[in-house]
Design a protein around this motif. Structure first.
Motif, short mmCIF file in Angstrom:
data_model
loop_
_atom_site.label_atom_id
_atom_site.label_comp_id
_atom_site.label_asym_id
_atom_site.label_seq_id
_atom_site.Cartn_x
_atom_site.Cartn_y
_atom_site.Cartn_z
N VAL A 261 2.36 -6.45 9.42
CA VAL A 261 2.88 -6.46 8.07
C VAL A 261 3.65 -7.76 7.81
O VAL A 261 3.54 -8.36 6.74
CB VAL A 261 3.79 -5.23 7.87
CG1 VAL A 261 4.56 -5.35 6.59
CG2 VAL A 261 2.96 -3.97 7.88
N PHE B 133 1.22 -10.39 7.05
CA PHE B 133 0.63 -10.38 5.70
C PHE B 133 1.62 -10.82 4.64
O PHE B 133 1.23 -11.46 3.65
CB PHE B 133 -0.21 -9.13 5.43
CG PHE B 133 0.29 -8.05 4.50
CD1 PHE B 133 0.04 -6.73 4.81
CD2 PHE B 133 0.96 -8.31 3.32
CE1 PHE B 133 0.44 -5.71 3.97
CE2 PHE B 133 1.37 -7.29 2.49
CZ PHE B 133 1.11 -5.98 2.83
N MET C 233 7.16 4.26 6.44
CA MET C 233 5.94 5.02 6.20
C MET C 233 5.92 6.40 6.82
O MET C 233 5.06 7.19 6.53
CB MET C 233 4.70 4.23 6.60
CG MET C 233 4.57 3.81 8.01
SD MET C 233 3.00 2.90 8.14
CE MET C 233 2.90 2.71 9.91
N LEU D 161 0.85 -1.00 -0.20
CA LEU D 161 1.29 -1.04 1.19
C LEU D 161 2.72 -1.55 1.29
O LEU D 161 3.51 -1.07 2.11
CB LEU D 161 0.39 -1.96 2.02
CG LEU D 161 -0.80 -1.31 2.71
CD1 LEU D 161 -1.54 -2.35 3.50
CD2 LEU D 161 -0.33 -0.20 3.63
N ALA D 162 3.05 -2.52 0.44
CA ALA D 162 4.41 -3.05 0.44
C ALA D 162 5.40 -1.93 0.14
O ALA D 162 6.43 -1.79 0.81
CB ALA D 162 4.55 -4.17 -0.58
N ILE E 170 5.65 0.33 3.21
CA ILE E 170 6.26 -0.25 4.40
C ILE E 170 7.74 -0.54 4.18
O ILE E 170 8.57 -0.30 5.06
CB ILE E 170 5.49 -1.53 4.78
CG1 ILE E 170 4.16 -1.10 5.37
CG2 ILE E 170 6.26 -2.37 5.75
CD1 ILE E 170 3.10 -2.11 5.22
N MET F 28 0.91 -13.88 2.08
CA MET F 28 1.08 -13.75 0.63
C MET F 28 1.98 -14.86 0.09
O MET F 28 1.65 -15.50 -0.92
CB MET F 28 1.71 -12.38 0.36
CG MET F 28 1.60 -11.91 -1.04
SD MET F 28 1.63 -10.11 -1.07
CE MET F 28 3.36 -9.79 -1.11
#
Lengths: 593, 297
Positions: free
Chosen positions: B96, B99, A265, A257-258, A261, B103
């Motif tokens: 995002v 998250f 995307m 996902l990193a 993004i 992390m």
């Protein structure tokens, strides 16, 4: 069929193939270490475009896609695992599976098919949720799949390592499959379905009103992206030879996902940019992980340097470039000009093919929002060839009535009929396909798409998309926005945006057109201009128009008949001259004298 | 029957913790549309404060307020540093960002404290049990239920009678209009984060008092469950969050108590499967948010 200029697609396909081949050739000359890194990179990139195909085009972030990668890996692994190995490690496997041993390609193909079927079932359920709820549901999907893989010991060896899978994924195999996945994703983005889905991402209500069934397009993208994930899973399984359920859980989800993004995307360019950036950063940071010596200074080993690095890159990207490094456009779209209007097509002006003579009848319509009655028992008939005005003070229920007629709201009571067809509870996209198009009071364009694409979507999604290009161009010309065809819709002036809205509605080839305050924010000349266009359209094409506006001069000059609402109820109906003299109307507008 | 009642008490305790977490997520989501992945890390921070207080020999009575304070401060700081720059971004952008924050914090905990699970000293009283109506109930379970009820009553009072609470409800309904009425965006958002930090802190104390240990990923799983509870209840709806939290707690506890042993391995997928089933019939959740239908066309 694709919806973007051929030169864009050719440029991007050539670019994808050339880049992949050059990278592969360079890696083979550099030796096995680089080959391994590049193989993993290709496999990750397949997964990233897979995730992007759904999340980017639909705008719904998915955390669940590694489920499909896992399913792909396990299914293909079970097929290629040598029979003897199966007997030893998975003694309780059902007989038909225990005896099966297929080649690599067959296994990949079957894994992709099986995963697509699973994705179809999951997608049907997921499709009922919207936005953030859908995103969290995909998290649930990841946990469920993980749980099933761990629990289903007889087939998957549970949380233990699933080993003995033949290592069939070579660098060249990864490269070729990666090229295929990239091309699929690129073509999908500009396919009819992809364009519709992007329209739905930009503005769901407007997309629906021009005939797009967003859920259907979402499901297509979901299944296609799951198939790509399965491919990636099968490849990684046959590259590693051994894997456990942990490989397809949160850690790798975040990593992929990193990439998606950080790159951005909504484009394939973004997926590639992100995968390259994150891979490079990880490779560099990994070397620092065990501590290093900087100009005599002994740096301690820091556990998780790579994660912190990735976390900081994501934060930086979100603060500075929330759309990702590559932005919203593909590279080739930046270099080559977008759509230009071709020479005027023959018979320009014949926007409407067959006028459906049946009028639209709303009977005894009532709309309640909780305790508030927005519209009370109003009946209305809109016929082709007639311009019907709907006026009333603010909050009198004009837009609510329009919403009920166009399927955006389902009436609390009453029916909507077109001829013999009952449209009372029809979805907006179904209403659009019954020859009814509308514009919105608050402009609702597909902001990041070009004017041309905005209008093209409407033409493609109504009347089975027949003569779509021609209809699109005719509508653009009719509203005089040809010079802006290649610009993004959100870069236009307010008046031009309103014109694009009307052009988009006209491209649906409606027999009835609903305009919700089309002249709001326009100056006198623009309004007069609009009035002339509308009169021409009704006279030449026999179009029926229902127009809501506060500009009484416009309404009086334009309309054949006027309906006046106040506090949700109809207080008067008649031709402009009658309405001007009606005491109830005067009272509603001016109050008691 | 006895087992059933006993398990119901367990379900109330677990469901209450989920409800508090889901509420914390919902308070923030309803106002700014952010799904805060780093909510779990607030829990972890509170857990570590409890641990250090135990090591320092502070009494639990002092440790708990300190832990709550820490998670409130952390929540407000998190908003100020990480979320303010993306406040006007899309839902995906904010999610995002959160998250990434989660992390980074997890790695920091692993490096600065320990990668392993650490024991937390708890008062002996918590591991006692009491007999009520023929049932043996752990004091920690009882405390969890009581704390949940107290928090819910407090929250209800706060949202209905406190100026900040009323402002938050107004902002959840329509932030733009609320600002035009003179409500300060920064105050409301900071308040929402402080409240969600408080709720996460209480949940952390309850969570730790059942397990007596804390690890860097402690908050991850319960908050994941709280996400699911929040959509089960109806995303953005506060009452829904509570309902969803309790329902999820009941589903999990009853499954682990009454599912046949050979099915136990599939407990998690089955539990979530039930959630999906509920959502198929009520796609907007048990108690949908009132703002869902309010979008003007």
């Amino acid at each position: 069929m694709t919806t973007s200029p051929a030169r864009h697609l050719i440029a991007s396909l050539l670019g994808i193939i050339a880049l992949s081949l050059i990278a592969t050739l360079v890696a083979t000359t550099l030796g096995p270490a680089s080959e391994r890194i590049l193989t993993v990179f290709f496999i990750s990139l397949i997964a990233v475009v897979g995730m992007g195909l759904y999340s980017g085009n639909s705008g719904i972030l998915s955390f669940g896609h590694l489920s499909f990668m896992g399913i792909g890996a396990y299914v293909s692994g079970l097929l290629t695992l040598p029979a003897q190995m199966k007997m030893a490690t998975l003694p309780k496997l059902p007989d038909w599976l225990a005896g099966t041993e297929t080649g690599f390609l067959t296994a990949v193909l079957i894994a992709v098919l099986v995963t697509s079927v699973v994705a179809l079932v999951v997608g049907l359920a997921l499709n009922r949720l919207e936005g953030s709820a859908a995103t969290i549901a995909t998290l649930g999907l990841l946990i469920i799949t993980h749980g099933v893989i761990i629990g289903w010991r007889d087939v998957t060896r549970g949380s233990q390592s699933f080993f003995g899978v033949p290592r069939e994924t070579t660098l060249w195999a990864a490269a070729i499959f990666c090229i295929l996945a990239l091309i699929t994703a690129r073509l999908y983005r500009d396919s009819v379905s992809g364009l519709r889905l992007r329209a739905g991402r930009e503005n769901a209500i407007a997309a629906s009103a021009v005939g797009v069934n967003i859920r259907k397009e979402r499901l297509i993208a979901w299944v296609l992206s799951a198939a790509i994930m399965a491919l990636s899973g099968a490849l990684i399984g046959h590259f590693l030879g051994a894997f456990s359920p942990k490989k397809f859980y949160f850690a790798d989800t975040f990593l992929l996902l990193a990439m998606l993004i950080v790159g951005g995307m909504s484009t394939v360019t973004g997926a590639i940019t992100g995968a390259v950036t994150i891979t490079l950063v990880t490779e560099v940071l990994r070397r620092f992980e065990g501590g290093f010596n900087l100009a005599g200074l002994e740096m301690p080993a820091v556990f998780g340097t790579t994660q912190i690095g990735i976390g900081l890159i994501i934060l930086f990207a979100m603060f500075r470039k929330p759309e990702g490094l590559a932005g919203l456009k593909e590279l080739e779209e930046r270099f080559f000009p977008a759509h230009k209007l071709g020479a005027a097509a023959q018979g320009a002006g014949d926007t409407v093919k067959n006028v459906d003579p049946a009028p639209l009848e709303g009977k005894n319509l009532t709309m309640r929002f909780g305790g508030l009655v927005a519209v009370k028992d109003v009946s209305i008939t809109v016929s082709s060839g007639e311009i019907l005005g709907l006026i009333g003070p603010n909050g009198s229920g004009k837009t609510t009535l329009l919403n009920m007629l166009s399927g955006v709201l389902a009436p609390s009571e009453g029916t909507v009929l077109r001829g013999n067809t009952d449209l009372t509870n029809a979805q907006p996209y179904e209403v659009a396909n019954h020859g009814i198009a509308r514009t919105f009071q608050n402009i609702r364009l597909f902001d990041t798409l070009t004017v041309y694409q905005n209008v093209l979507i409407a033409a493609l999604s109504t009347n089975k998309g027949e003569r779509a290009t021609q209809r699109c161009e005719v509508a653009i010309r009719a509203m005089g926005i040809g010079p802006h065809a290649g610009s993004d819709a959100n870069t236009l002036s307010y008046g031009d945006q309103r014109r694009v809205e009307i052009a988009r509605a006209l491209a649906c080839e409606p027999s009835l057109l609903f305009l919700d305050e089309p002249a709001a924010g326009m100056n006198r000349e623009e309004t007069d201009d609009l009035m002339a266009t509308l009169q021409k359209l009704t006279r030449e094409l026999g179009l029926g128009v229902l127009i809501v506006d506060h500009d009484l001069k416009l309404i009086n000059q334009l309309c054949d008949r006027i309906i006046v609402l106040n506090e949700g109820a109809e207080i008067a109906q008649g031709d402009p001259a009658e309405i001007r003299k009606n005491p109830a109307v005067i009272e509603a507008y001016l109050g008691h004298s | 029957m006895d087992i059933f009642l006993q398990q119901t008490v367990n379900a109330l305790a677990l469901g209450g913790t989920y409800a508090l977490l889901a509420l914390g997520l919902a308070v923030v989501f309803s106002i700014m549309g952010l799904i805060n992945f780093a909510h779990g890390e607030l829990m972890t921070i509170a857990g570590y404060v409890l641990m250090y207080c135990g090591i320092a020999g502070l009494s639990f009575v002092i440790a708990v307020p300190l832990a709550l304070l820490a998670s409130v401060v952390a929540a407000v700081l998190m908003e100020r540093i990480a979320f303010r720059p993306v406040r006007n971004g899309s839902g995906a952008t904010m999610l995002v960002t959160s998250f990434a924050v989660a992390m980074i914090l997890q790695v920091l905990f692993q490096n600065l404290i320990s990668t392993r699970s650490q024991p937390v000293l708890l008062p002996a009283m918590l591991s006692d049990s009491v007999h009520i109506m023929g049932m043996v109930i752990g004091v920690n379970k009882l405390a969890a239920i009581i704390a949940t009820v107290v928090m819910l009553v407090f929250l209800d009072w706060f949202m209905k009678h406190q100026k900040t609470g009323i402002a938050m409800r107004a902002a959840a309904e329509d932030f733009a209009v609320a600002r035009l009425m003179g409500i300060r965006a920064n105050t409301v958002i900071a308040g929402a984060f402080a409240l969600s930090g408080l709720l996460a802190g209480v949940a952390a104390v309850l969570w730790v008092s059942q397990r007596a240990s804390v690890d860097p990923l402690m908050g991850f799983m319960p908050v994941l469950k709280a996400f699911i509870a929040a959509i089960l209840g109806g995303l953005g709806s506060l009452r829904g969050a509570v309902a969803g939290g309790f329902l999820l707690g009941f589903i999990e506890i009853y499954l682990s108590a009454f599912l046949p042993p050979e099915m136990q391995e599939f407990r998690e997928p089955i539990g979530l499967g039930i959630v999906v089933l509920v959502l198929l019939f009520r796609p907007n959740g048990l108690i949908p948010s009132a703002t869902l239908k309010a979008e003007k066309v």
